[in-house]
Design a protein around this motif. Structure first.
Motif, PDB file in Angstrom:
ATOM      1  N   SER A   1     -78.595 -13.927  84.969  1.00  0.00           N
ATOM      2  CA  SER A   1     -77.395 -15.720  84.493  1.00  0.00           C
ATOM      3  C   SER A   1     -77.838 -15.597  83.358  1.00  0.00           C
ATOM      4  O   SER A   1     -79.141 -15.334  82.801  1.00  0.00           O
ATOM      5  CB  SER A   1     -78.086 -16.150  85.695  1.00  0.00           C
TER       6      SER A   1
ATOM      7  N   ASP B   1     -73.042 -14.923  85.999  1.00  0.00           N
ATOM      8  CA  ASP B   1     -73.654 -13.347  86.045  1.00  0.00           C
ATOM      9  C   ASP B   1     -73.644 -12.920  84.682  1.00  0.00           C
ATOM     10  O   ASP B   1     -72.629 -12.816  83.722  1.00  0.00           O
ATOM     11  CB  ASP B   1     -73.149 -12.549  87.197  1.00  0.00           C
TER      12      ASP B   1
ATOM     13  N   LYS C   1     -71.615  -9.433  95.471  1.00  0.00           N
ATOM     14  CA  LYS C   1     -71.758 -11.190  94.827  1.00  0.00           C
ATOM     15  C   LYS C   1     -71.097 -11.914  95.684  1.00  0.00           C
ATOM     16  O   LYS C   1     -70.864 -12.842  95.608  1.00  0.00           O
ATOM     17  CB  LYS C   1     -70.590 -10.546  93.435  1.00  0.00           C
TER      18      LYS C   1
ATOM     19  N   GLN D   1     -77.164  -9.598  93.486  1.00  0.00           N
ATOM     20  CA  GLN D   1     -76.067  -8.763  92.128  1.00  0.00           C
ATOM     21  C   GLN D   1     -75.343  -7.674  92.204  1.00  0.00           C
ATOM     22  O   GLN D   1     -75.184  -7.509  91.352  1.00  0.00           O
ATOM     23  CB  GLN D   1     -77.685  -8.687  91.723  1.00  0.00           C
TER      24      GLN D   1
END
Length: 636
Positions: free
Chosen positions: A346, A359, A521, A530
């Protein structure tokens, strides 16, 4: 510090004395004004209209939230639990203290006292205060409820009641407002209001400036509604998201609120080093996005229509983290576009006055594609991973091909469209359902539920029948070609396929959180992953359609204090963990399944095994052949 690597338990153990803020509060109000400086326009101005304060009625409400989250249990029993308190319980003590119009000292004795009702509401009648200004202080027990909305603890959904103590306050001008609202925000501004009033500001000016100072201390630069607009009947108020954020930020800890109020009272800033370390401990929020999680919102009395409120609350929360915990200061116009790394995945980016969490762009260039299952014409997304010079292509979606002994979660076709079908071991590997094995399995299991001495010669018969059935089934599995339910040219992933996939992820990031790396996500409930290589895992849950023997009753499943109502039975079966977990069956030679990488290793012996990913972790264990799990396929 890596805030997004692992979910951490964050139970705040703060040792600051409760009296700290109150002492500061008193000290700030006991200082008399100098003779050569007018105070708020002078005593004559501030005492105007006192006649209208004779035999008046003052009513109000104290609205409190104590909202937090923690991981409870260990291993497979570990669950995310929310703790939420909504309003003061019946019997909270409400006191009214007068404030001197010349010195702004707070009287030691209250001019009225009353108890609140169960909703935090209070009212006093026929009081005649000597000053138009009053400090209203509410002290009492706060009602809490704890729930585990993400899944079952020991096979059930849990809830329990708790209680705690808190003191909130506000300062009001009784000539202007006799409907008093007390909450965490008014508490942060109360002492600051009186301190500013001593400088020559009118009371109204002092209160407005104090609230602006509190917002700025929290990194909020917008002009918002007054703090006494906080009310569940006015959820659209611009101040309501700040109320939710502050409630979660402080978790109802009185010392934390009082210390922050004392900081702001002194010079309008929040500098508590202790509290910045406390913010460090709230790592779960960065992973779970709790403030926009629907079950969390339900505990606060909010619903789907209030998602904008939740999004703003989270925006304010993350901004506080960057301003205070990360020590980056305010996002000002001259810092627009500035980026600060935050953990492995992040960045905080300065956007329009706020630090916004984004992200990071993936360092892994995903190789995505599509394929069509010629059996029914359905198209699927695919991804390809490379590791150690070898490429393998996987489905990037769960298979949705209808065969016997496969199901949609709770028989809802919409779940199949989103999450794919759930396949038993029989349908996964495309082998006949072995009813003799199932009977022997339950017979073997009954040994642990019936005393051996009451079985006599039957004891060895149970064990022998199960052993023979198991060996026969393993022989069938050993001889299968691996395609199973997959389309032509594709196969059920082997332990070696899983090793290759996980090693490819670790090659991208040797400290990768595998659960987060595999998850989509948009995993669910704000607990986003992720999706490092394109696996795009969704929480499809488990279809439990096994047929129980006649000797199995509800009591077999229930622990102490549990009832059959705790289980979501569907047509006599139990499907569970949708939007909480995903599990994939794999198989090794003669029941020995092993996945081994440099960072994680699974070794299971049984008829079949499965890799399971829950909200925050990856595990492996045996799989019941009757249970339905999603299927991914790997290209031959």
């Amino acid at each position: 510090m890596n805030y997004v690597k692992t979910g951490r338990k964050f139970i705040c153990n703060m040792a600051m004395p409760l009296a700290m803020m109150f002492a500061a509060f008193q000290a700030s109000t006991l200082v008399a004004c100098s003779d050569d400086k007018p105070v708020s326009g002078g005593a004559s101005e501030e005492t105007r209209g006192l006649a209208s304060l004779e035999n008046i009625t003052i009513a109000g409400r104290s609205l409190n939230l104590s909202v937090s989250a923690q991981l409870v249990g260990k291993g497979e029993k570990e669950q995310l639990t929310f703790v939420s308190g909504s309003a003061y319980a019946e019997g909270a003590q409400v006191k009214f203290f007068g404030v001197d119009t010349a010195t702004f000292e707070v009287s030691e004795e209250s001019f009225a006292q009353v108890k609140s009702d169960k909703d935090g509401k209070f009212e006093v009648e026929k009081v005649s205060p000597e000053s138009p200004f009053a400090v209203v202080e509410v002290s009492g027990k706060v009602a809490f409820s704890a729930k585990a909305p993400y899944g079952r603890l020991n096979g059930m959904y849990s809830s329990k009641d708790m209680s705690g103590q808190a003191t909130y306050r506000t300062v009001v001008d009784l000539r202007e407002k006799k409907d008093v609202k007390v909450n965490i925000l008014t508490t942060l501004a109360a002492a600051r209001t009186l301190t500013l009033a001593k400088t020559g500001l009118t009371f109204a000016e002092a209160k407005a400036q104090a609230e602006s100072d509190v917002l700025l201390a929290l990194g909020i630069r917008d002009s918002l509604d007054a703090f006494d607009k906080v009310d569940y009947s006015q959820k659209s108020s611009s101040i309501f998201p700040v109320f939710i954020m502050a409630s979660y930020l402080f978790e109802g800890v009185p010392d934390a609120v009082d210390q922050t109020a004392a900081d702001i009272d002194e010079n309008g800033t929040w500098r508590s080093v202790v509290f910045s370390r406390y913010l460090d401990s709230k790592g779960l929020e960065y992973r779970y996005h709790l403030l926009r999680e629907m079950d969390f919102l339900a505990l606060l009395g909010l619903g789907l229509g209030d998602i904008r409120v939740a999004e703003l609350a989270e925006k304010y929360f993350f901004n506080v983290v960057e301003v205070l915990a990360e020590g980056k200061g305010l996002c000002t116009d001259d810092r627009e576009g500035e980026k600060n790394g935050f953990g492995l995945y992040s960045d905080f980016v300065c956007e329009s006055g706020y630090w916004v969490l984004h992200d990071k762009e993936s360092v892994y260039q995903k190789k995505l594609g599509t394929m069509t299952d010629e059996r029914d014409g359905k198209s699927y997304k695919t991804f390809t991973v490379e590791y150690n010079g070898e490429s393998r292509t996987w489905l990037a979606e769960n298979l949705n091909y209808a065969v016997e002994n496969s199901w949609c979660y709770k028989d809802d076709s919409a779940n199949c469209e989103k999450y794919g079908r759930l396949y038993s071991m029989w349908s996964t590997f495309d082998i006949p359902r072995d009813t003799q094995y199932i009977a022997a399995m339950w017979a073997e299991d009954s040994i642990s539920n019936l005393e051996e001495e009451n079985l006599g010669d039957e004891y060895e018969g149970y064990a022998q029948a199960y052993g023979e059935a198991r060996e026969r089934l393993l022989g069938v599995l050993d001889s299968m070609d691996g395609q199973g339910v997959c389309p032509e040219g594709w196969r059920i992933p082997t332990p070696d396929d899983w090793e290759h996939l996980l090693n490819a992820i670790y090659e991208v990031d040797e400290n990768a959180d595998i659960a987060a790396a595999l998850k989509s996500k948009t995993w669910t409930k704000g607990i986003d992953g992720q999706d490092v290589v394109g696996f795009n895992m969704l929480p499809a849950g488990v279809a439990d359609r096994q047929i129980y023997p006649s000797w199995i009753g509800n009591d077999y499943f229930l622990g102490e204090g549990e009832t059959a109502d705790d289980f979501p039975f569907v047509n006599g079966f139990m499907d569970y963990d949708l939007e909480n977990s995903a599990s994939y069956i794999f198989y090794g030679e003669h029941g020995e399944a092993e996945v081994a990488t440099s960072r994680v290793s699974f070794a299971i012996g049984g008829v079949s095994a499965r890799i399971s990913v829950r909200s925050d972790r990856i595990t492996a264990g045996g799989s019941d052949p009757e249970q339905g799990n999603p299927v991914r396929c790997v290209k031959d």
